[in-house]
Motif scaffolding. Structure first.
Motif, PDB file in Angstrom:
ATOM      1  N   ASN A 287      -3.346 -23.031  16.224  1.00  0.00           N
ATOM      2  CA  ASN A 287      -3.346 -21.619  15.834  1.00  0.00           C
ATOM      3  C   ASN A 287      -3.953 -21.559  14.421  1.00  0.00           C
ATOM      4  N   GLY A 288      -5.281 -21.747  14.374  1.00  0.00           N
ATOM      5  CA  GLY A 288      -5.968 -22.027  13.116  1.00  0.00           C
ATOM      6  C   GLY A 288      -5.863 -23.519  12.845  1.00  0.00           C
ATOM      7  N   SER A 289      -6.751 -24.033  11.971  1.00  0.00           N
ATOM      8  CA  SER A 289      -6.642 -25.475  11.683  1.00  0.00           C
ATOM      9  C   SER A 289      -5.419 -25.776  10.824  1.00  0.00           C
ATOM     10  N   ASN A 290      -4.898 -24.749  10.123  1.00  0.00           N
ATOM     11  CA  ASN A 290      -3.628 -24.941   9.400  1.00  0.00           C
ATOM     12  C   ASN A 290      -2.557 -25.492  10.316  1.00  0.00           C
ATOM     13  N   ASP A 291      -2.539 -24.959  11.531  1.00  0.00           N
ATOM     14  CA  ASP A 291      -1.534 -25.370  12.502  1.00  0.00           C
ATOM     15  C   ASP A 291      -1.657 -26.877  12.766  1.00  0.00           C
TER      16      ASP A 291
ATOM     17  N   ALA B 182      -7.076 -29.945  -4.462  1.00  0.00           N
ATOM     18  CA  ALA B 182      -7.365 -29.897  -3.020  1.00  0.00           C
ATOM     19  C   ALA B 182      -6.645 -28.709  -2.388  1.00  0.00           C
ATOM     20  N   PHE B 183      -7.003 -28.411  -1.173  1.00  0.00           N
ATOM     21  CA  PHE B 183      -6.526 -27.232  -0.438  1.00  0.00           C
ATOM     22  C   PHE B 183      -4.990 -27.114  -0.485  1.00  0.00           C
ATOM     23  N   ALA B 184      -4.505 -25.891  -0.744  1.00  0.00           N
ATOM     24  CA  ALA B 184      -3.079 -25.640  -1.012  1.00  0.00           C
ATOM     25  C   ALA B 184      -2.142 -25.990   0.142  1.00  0.00           C
ATOM     26  N   VAL B 185      -2.677 -26.048   1.339  1.00  0.00           N
ATOM     27  CA  VAL B 185      -1.791 -26.316   2.478  1.00  0.00           C
ATOM     28  C   VAL B 185      -1.296 -27.779   2.490  1.00  0.00           C
ATOM     29  N   TYR B 186      -2.035 -28.687   1.850  1.00  0.00           N
ATOM     30  CA  TYR B 186      -1.593 -30.102   1.878  1.00  0.00           C
ATOM     31  C   TYR B 186      -0.250 -30.283   1.157  1.00  0.00           C
ATOM     32  N   PRO B 187      -0.114 -29.770  -0.099  1.00  0.00           N
ATOM     33  CA  PRO B 187       1.225 -29.879  -0.716  1.00  0.00           C
ATOM     34  C   PRO B 187       2.294 -29.122   0.066  1.00  0.00           C
TER      35      PRO B 187
ATOM     36  N   ILE C  30      -8.307 -35.187   3.100  1.00  0.00           N
ATOM     37  CA  ILE C  30      -9.548 -34.993   2.322  1.00  0.00           C
ATOM     38  C   ILE C  30     -10.243 -33.740   2.862  1.00  0.00           C
ATOM     39  N   ALA C  31     -10.456 -32.764   2.011  1.00  0.00           N
ATOM     40  CA  ALA C  31     -11.182 -31.558   2.444  1.00  0.00           C
ATOM     41  C   ALA C  31     -12.638 -31.723   2.042  1.00  0.00           C
ATOM     42  N   ASN C  32     -13.536 -31.593   3.020  1.00  0.00           N
ATOM     43  CA  ASN C  32     -14.950 -31.795   2.737  1.00  0.00           C
ATOM     44  C   ASN C  32     -15.803 -30.787   3.491  1.00  0.00           C
TER      45      ASN C  32
ATOM     46  N   LEU D  28      -9.785 -35.734   7.770  1.00  0.00           N
ATOM     47  CA  LEU D  28     -10.980 -35.164   7.166  1.00  0.00           C
ATOM     48  C   LEU D  28     -11.024 -33.698   7.580  1.00  0.00           C
ATOM     49  N   ASP D  29     -10.719 -32.835   6.637  1.00  0.00           N
ATOM     50  CA  ASP D  29     -10.616 -31.398   6.913  1.00  0.00           C
ATOM     51  C   ASP D  29     -11.991 -30.778   6.665  1.00  0.00           C
ATOM     52  N   GLU D  30     -12.653 -30.416   7.763  1.00  0.00           N
ATOM     53  CA  GLU D  30     -14.026 -29.918   7.659  1.00  0.00           C
ATOM     54  C   GLU D  30     -14.104 -28.422   8.002  1.00  0.00           C
ATOM     55  N   ALA D  31     -13.210 -27.647   7.406  1.00  0.00           N
ATOM     56  CA  ALA D  31     -13.183 -26.207   7.702  1.00  0.00           C
ATOM     57  C   ALA D  31     -14.519 -25.524   7.385  1.00  0.00           C
ATOM     58  N   TYR D  32     -15.260 -26.079   6.415  1.00  0.00           N
ATOM     59  CA  TYR D  32     -16.510 -25.426   5.970  1.00  0.00           C
ATOM     60  C   TYR D  32     -17.752 -26.234   6.341  1.00  0.00           C
TER      61      TYR D  32
ATOM     62  N   ARG E 118     -11.364 -28.998  12.268  1.00  0.00           N
ATOM     63  CA  ARG E 118     -12.370 -27.943  12.082  1.00  0.00           C
ATOM     64  C   ARG E 118     -11.782 -26.607  12.524  1.00  0.00           C
ATOM     65  N   THR E 119     -12.520 -25.539  12.252  1.00  0.00           N
ATOM     66  CA  THR E 119     -11.956 -24.211  12.522  1.00  0.00           C
ATOM     67  C   THR E 119     -13.010 -23.225  12.993  1.00  0.00           C
ATOM     68  N   PHE E 120     -12.552 -22.187  13.681  1.00  0.00           N
ATOM     69  CA  PHE E 120     -13.417 -21.054  14.030  1.00  0.00           C
ATOM     70  C   PHE E 120     -13.260 -19.914  13.025  1.00  0.00           C
ATOM     71  N   SER E 121     -12.460 -20.151  11.973  1.00  0.00           N
ATOM     72  CA  SER E 121     -12.147 -19.065  11.026  1.00  0.00           C
ATOM     73  C   SER E 121     -13.259 -18.778  10.028  1.00  0.00           C
ATOM     74  N   LYS E 122     -14.116 -19.731   9.787  1.00  0.00           N
ATOM     75  CA  LYS E 122     -15.073 -19.568   8.684  1.00  0.00           C
ATOM     76  C   LYS E 122     -16.444 -19.175   9.239  1.00  0.00           C
ATOM     77  N   ALA E 123     -17.325 -20.147   9.486  1.00  0.00           N
ATOM     78  CA  ALA E 123     -18.687 -19.796   9.923  1.00  0.00           C
ATOM     79  C   ALA E 123     -18.691 -19.032  11.248  1.00  0.00           C
TER      80      ALA E 123
ATOM     81  N   LEU F 213      -8.360 -14.288  14.621  1.00  0.00           N
ATOM     82  CA  LEU F 213      -7.835 -14.711  15.928  1.00  0.00           C
ATOM     83  C   LEU F 213      -7.043 -16.004  15.855  1.00  0.00           C
ATOM     84  N   ARG F 214      -7.228 -16.791  14.803  1.00  0.00           N
ATOM     85  CA  ARG F 214      -6.489 -18.030  14.560  1.00  0.00           C
ATOM     86  C   ARG F 214      -6.797 -19.087  15.622  1.00  0.00           C
ATOM     87  N   VAL F 215      -7.861 -19.797  15.433  1.00  0.00           N
ATOM     88  CA  VAL F 215      -8.103 -20.953  16.315  1.00  0.00           C
ATOM     89  C   VAL F 215      -8.862 -22.046  15.554  1.00  0.00           C
TER      90      VAL F 215
END
Ligand SMILES: Cc1ncc(COP(=O)(O)O)c(C=O)c1O
Length: 361
Positions: free
Chosen positions: A92-96, A118-123, A161-163, A192-196, A220-225, A231-233
Motif C-alpha cells: 500500500n505504497g512502498s512505505n508499506d 535519509a528518508f524519514a520513514v527509516y527511523p 539506502i535511498a537512491n 535499495l529504495d528506488e522511489a525516484y 519502487r513505487t507508482f507514487s512518483k513518476a 492510490l497507494r501502490v
C-alpha cells in the motif's frame, strides 16, 4: 491515567511522520484559492489518460474485494524486470513494504542502519519495532558508503539506502552500490529504495544485482513518476524466500482494486515516463536558473525535487511562502534547518514559487 503508560515504550518514542500540508487545509486557513503545492514530490502532470480510463473501468467493481495476490500486476512487474512473480511483494505504497521488511526481519536486539539525511520513514519503522537505529554521517549530503561499511556490526540486520535520496536528491552510481553490497554479510539485508529511479540516469540496472545478491531488496513505487500517489501502490523485488516472508505478514488486501488496475496500465505507458522525465528536467533547469538569479543554490538532485539552501531559517521561509499560497516542505526535522525542499511542478507553479521566494529572501 495516560494511555502512553499503556502503550509500548518504542511506540511512545515515535516522532510522527509530518506529511506535506494539504491544499484544502491552507485554503481554509487563508481563505484564498489558487494555492500551489510543491511539497510531496508528486507528478504534476497527473496520471495518463490510459490510466484514468483504467481507474474508471475498475471503479465499477469496487463492491468486490481486490485480488488479494495482485496476480496480474505481479505478472506485469515480473515481465518488465525479467524476474519471477514469486519475487514481487506488493504494498500500500512502498512505505508499506519498507515497514513489512523491518517487521519481518528485525528484532528489538538488532540494528537498522541508514544515513544522516535519509528518508524519514527509516527511523520511523525502526523505532516502531523497538530496534536500534545506527545513523552513518553523510558526505556532501548523500550516503557515505565507506562510513556505513565501518559501522556494520554483527547486530546489523537491515541497511536502508535511498537512491536517489529524499530529501537531498543525492544519487550513487550502481557500481558503487554494488561494491558496497558485495562486502555486506549475507545475514544483513540491504534495501535499495528506488522511489525516484525513473527520474535518474537511464543506464541504471540495479535489478540485475538481485540475482547476484540474495540479501538485496529493491523497493519502487507508482507514487512518483507514475503519478499515482493517491492510490497507494508500491512494491519490493527480492529473493523469493524474502518475498514469501513479507507476504505472510502483509494484510490480505493491502493494495486496493483501483490501484491494482491503474498500476498495471501505468507500467505499459513508457511514453508517459519519458514525457514525465523531460518535464522534470525542464522544471529542474527553470528552478535552478531562477534560484541563481536570487543568489541561492540547491543540493544537486536526481529526483523530482530540489532542496534549496535559503541561507536563513527554513521553517520561517516555509511559513512565509504559505502566506503567499505556496506550499513547500521545511526540512529542519532532517537536521537541515536552513534548507527547504521544493517539488518540481508545472512551469507556472515553479514560477509562482520563485516569485514568492524572491519576495522573501
Ligand atoms: C525515498 C522514498 N521512499 C519511499 C517513499 C514512499 O512512497 P510511497 O509510499 O508513496 O510509495 C517516499 C515518499 O516520499 C520516498 O521519498
Amino acid at each position: 491515567m495516560s494511555f502512553c503508560d499503556l502503550a509500548l515504550d518504542c511506540v511512545t518514542k515515535i516522532q510522527p511522520y509530518v506529511p506535506g500540508k494539504p491544499i484544502e487545509e491552507l485554503e481554509r486557513e487563508l481563505g484564498i484559492t489558487d494555492i500551489v503545492k510543491l511539497a510531496s514530490n508528486e507528478n504534476p502532470l497527473g496520471p495518463s489518460d490510459k490510466v484514468l480510463a483504467a481507474i474508471a473501468e475498475a471503479s465499477r467493481d469496487v463492491t468486490r474485494y481486490p485480488d488479494g495476490n495482485g496476480f496480474t500486476l505481479k505478472v506485469a512487474l515480473a515481465e518488465k524486470y525479467k524476474l519471477n512473480t514469486n519475487q514481487v511483494t506488493l504494498g500500500n505504497g512502498s512505505n508499506d513494504v519498507l515497514e513489512l521488511i523491518a517487521r519481518a526481519f528485525v528484532s528489538p536486539e538488532e540494528e537498522v542502519m541508514f544515513s544522516q539525511y535519509a528518508f524519514a520513514v527509516y527511523p520511523l519503522v525502526t523505532q516502531a519495532i523497538g530496534a536500534k537505529a545506527v545513523i552513518a554521517a553523510a558526505r556532501d549530503y548523500g550516503h557515505d558508503l565507506q562510513a556505513m561499511s565501518t559501522l556494520i556490526s554483527s547486530k546489523t540486520k537491515l541497511i536502508f539506502i535511498a537512491n536517489p535520496n529524499n530529501p537531498t536528491g543525492t544519487y550513487l552510481p550502481v557500481n558503487e552500490l554494488e561494491a558496497f553490497i558485495a562486502q555486506v554479510a549475507e545475514q544483513t539485508l540491504v534495501v535499495l529504495d528506488e522511489a525516484y529511479v525513473e527520474y535518474g540516469e537511464q543506464d541504471i540496472d540495479s535489478i540485475s544485482l538481485l540475482n547476484k545478491y540474495p540479501n538485496l531488496i529493491i523497493t519502487r513505487t507508482f507514487s512518483k513518476a507514475y503519478g499515482l500517489a493517491g492510490l497507494r501502490v508500491g512494491y519490493a523485488l527480492s529473493h523469493p524466500e524474502v518475498a514469501d516472508l513479507l507476504n505472510r505478514i502483509r494484510q490480505p488486501f493491502n493494495v486496493n482494486s483501483l490501484a491494482l488496475a491503474a498500476a498495471k496500465v501505468a507500467l505499459t505507458d513508457d511514453d508517459y515516463i519519458v514525457k514525465t522525465k523531460q518535464h522534470n528536467d525542464a522544471g529542474m533547469s527553470q528552478l535552478l536558473a531562477g534560484l541563481a538569479v536570487l543568489g541561492l543554490s540547491a543540493i544537486p538532485s536526481k529526483g523530482n525535487f530540489i532542496t534549496v539552501d535559503v541561507k536563513r531559517n527554513g521553517e520561517e521561509v516555509f511559513a512565509e511562502l504559505l502566506r503567499l499560497g505556496v506550499i513547500v516542505r521545511p526540512v529542519s526535522n532532517y537536521g537541515l534547518p536552513k534548507h527547504i525542499r521544493v517539488s518540481i511542478g508545472l512551469e507556472h507553479e515553479n514560477q509562482r514559487f520563485l516569485d514568492a521566494l524572491g519576495k522573501i529572501v
